[in-house]
Design an enzyme around this catalytic site. Structure first.
Site, mmCIF file in Angstrom:
data_model
loop_
_atom_site.group_PDB
_atom_site.id
_atom_site.type_symbol
_atom_site.label_atom_id
_atom_site.label_comp_id
_atom_site.label_asym_id
_atom_site.label_seq_id
_atom_site.Cartn_x
_atom_site.Cartn_y
_atom_site.Cartn_z
ATOM 1 N N CYS A 135 57.461 1.426 63.079
ATOM 2 C CA CYS A 135 57.088 1.687 64.474
ATOM 3 C C CYS A 135 57.468 3.102 64.895
ATOM 4 O O CYS A 135 58.633 3.375 65.203
ATOM 5 C CB CYS A 135 57.749 0.664 65.401
ATOM 6 N N CYS A 138 58.778 3.358 68.464
ATOM 7 C CA CYS A 138 60.168 2.903 68.623
ATOM 8 C C CYS A 138 61.164 3.921 68.070
ATOM 9 O O CYS A 138 62.191 4.192 68.687
ATOM 10 C CB CYS A 138 60.380 1.584 67.885
ATOM 11 N N ASP A 139 60.862 4.466 66.895
ATOM 12 C CA ASP A 139 61.881 5.214 66.144
ATOM 13 C C ASP A 139 61.592 6.706 65.955
ATOM 14 O O ASP A 139 62.427 7.422 65.408
ATOM 15 C CB ASP A 139 62.059 4.573 64.756
#
Length: 311
Positions: A135, A138-139
């Site tokens: 992701c 997300c990261d």
């Protein structure tokens, strides 16, 4: 066989399922959550969550899920830490089989989520959360100004590459074919982006590094030639698979296997509701999953109240 009757059963214990449990419990429904094979869902693989509101200094994914579970338990949610074997949604009350026990419910919320598809390498498993991610949204922030790699050639991979190009120094897209499957307009954006480059006809043979990603070894699918690319992160974007195998033939699914949603959080069966990534393949964020869990629980409360008024 034992039989346990409940007002609502929630299948799945990620952000969608646990938020649904909090709202259903506060609504007096005494929900039962069947945790599944991956209690806590995909956030259990995330080291730091920085985009969930209310945590200015970030929170570990497992910690966030543990807090949600404690909150649900505080309001009276019961948990069954096991996986569903099969379901029967044709008769009422609905039947959910867990091991030798049949659990029945007047309403069900399906929040089984989806699972990222992985390459299947030992080094990939070992370095998940240490530079290997599924992701970028997300990261990606953790790799600001770094060199990263994206694996895949579809819409998701190119979306990831475009997003990551805003944060990182460079993005290399590794694709096993010699052309992308992504939508034309997205391909064009990627080809025009100076930070994004492509390595064609290649697959990752190994992810390098002991405690964090240092690079990758790739193999050309035509010549078998090996080469090394140094990088700080690998984003695997070869798709997600909804966790719906035991709903096939029991519930309406779309052509990708995701639960079909009608109106807000309704499925094609009255009394069966859906929340989170098991239907949502567009956003796939903890906060959107939690939001849909809240809506599903409110819908269940109204549904059960409506049934009681008819009786």
């Amino acid at each position: 066989m034992n039989n346990n009757n409940n007002r609502v059963i929630i299948i799945g214990s990620g952000p969608a399922g646990l938020t649904a449990a909090i709202y259903a419990a506060r609504g007096g429904l005494e929900p039962v959550v069947i945790s599944g094979n991956e209690p806590g869902g995909q956030l259990m693989l995330t080291t730091d969550v920085e985009n969930f509101p209310g945590f200015p200094d970030a929170i570990g994914g497992p910690d966030l899920m543990q807090n949600m579970r404690k909150q649900a338990e505080r309001f009276g949610t019961k948990f069954i830490d096991a996986a569903v074997g099969s379901v029967d949604f044709l008769s009422r009350p609905f039947k959910i089989n867990v091991g030798e026990t049949v659990h029945t419910a007047e309403a069900v919320i399906i929040a089984t989520g989806s699972s990222a598809m992985w390459l299947g390498l030992e080094s990939e498993s070992r370095l998940k959360g240490k530079g290997v991610s599924a992701c970028g949204t997300c990261d990606g922030f953790f790799f600001k100004g770094k060199d990263v790699v994206v694996v895949g050639g579809g819409d998701v991979a190119i979306e990831e590459a475009l997003f990551l190009s805003k944060l990182t120094n460079s993005v290399k897209v590794i694709h096993r074919r010699d052309e992308l499957r992504a939508a034309r307009i997205m391909q064009q954006r990627a080809f025009n982006n100076k930070k994004i480059s492509f390595v064609w006809n290649s697959v990752i043979d190994e992810i390098l590094g002991e405690n964090k990603v240092k690079g990758i070894r790739i193999r050309n699918v035509h010549t078998n030639a090996l080469s090394i690319i140094m990088c700080d992160a690998v984003f695997v974007a070869i798709g997600h698979k909804p966790n719906t195998d035991f709903f096939r033939g029991k519930l309406e699914l779309d052509n990708k296997g995701y639960v079909k949603k009608y109106d807000e959080n309704n499925t094609n069966i009255d009394g069966i509701f859906v929340a989170g990534d098991v239907y949502d393949y567009t956003y796939r964020q903890a906060v959107t999953a939690a939001g849909s869990g809240c809506k599903a629980a409110i819908d269940v409360i109204k549904y059960l109240e409506g049934n009681e008024e008819k009786e």
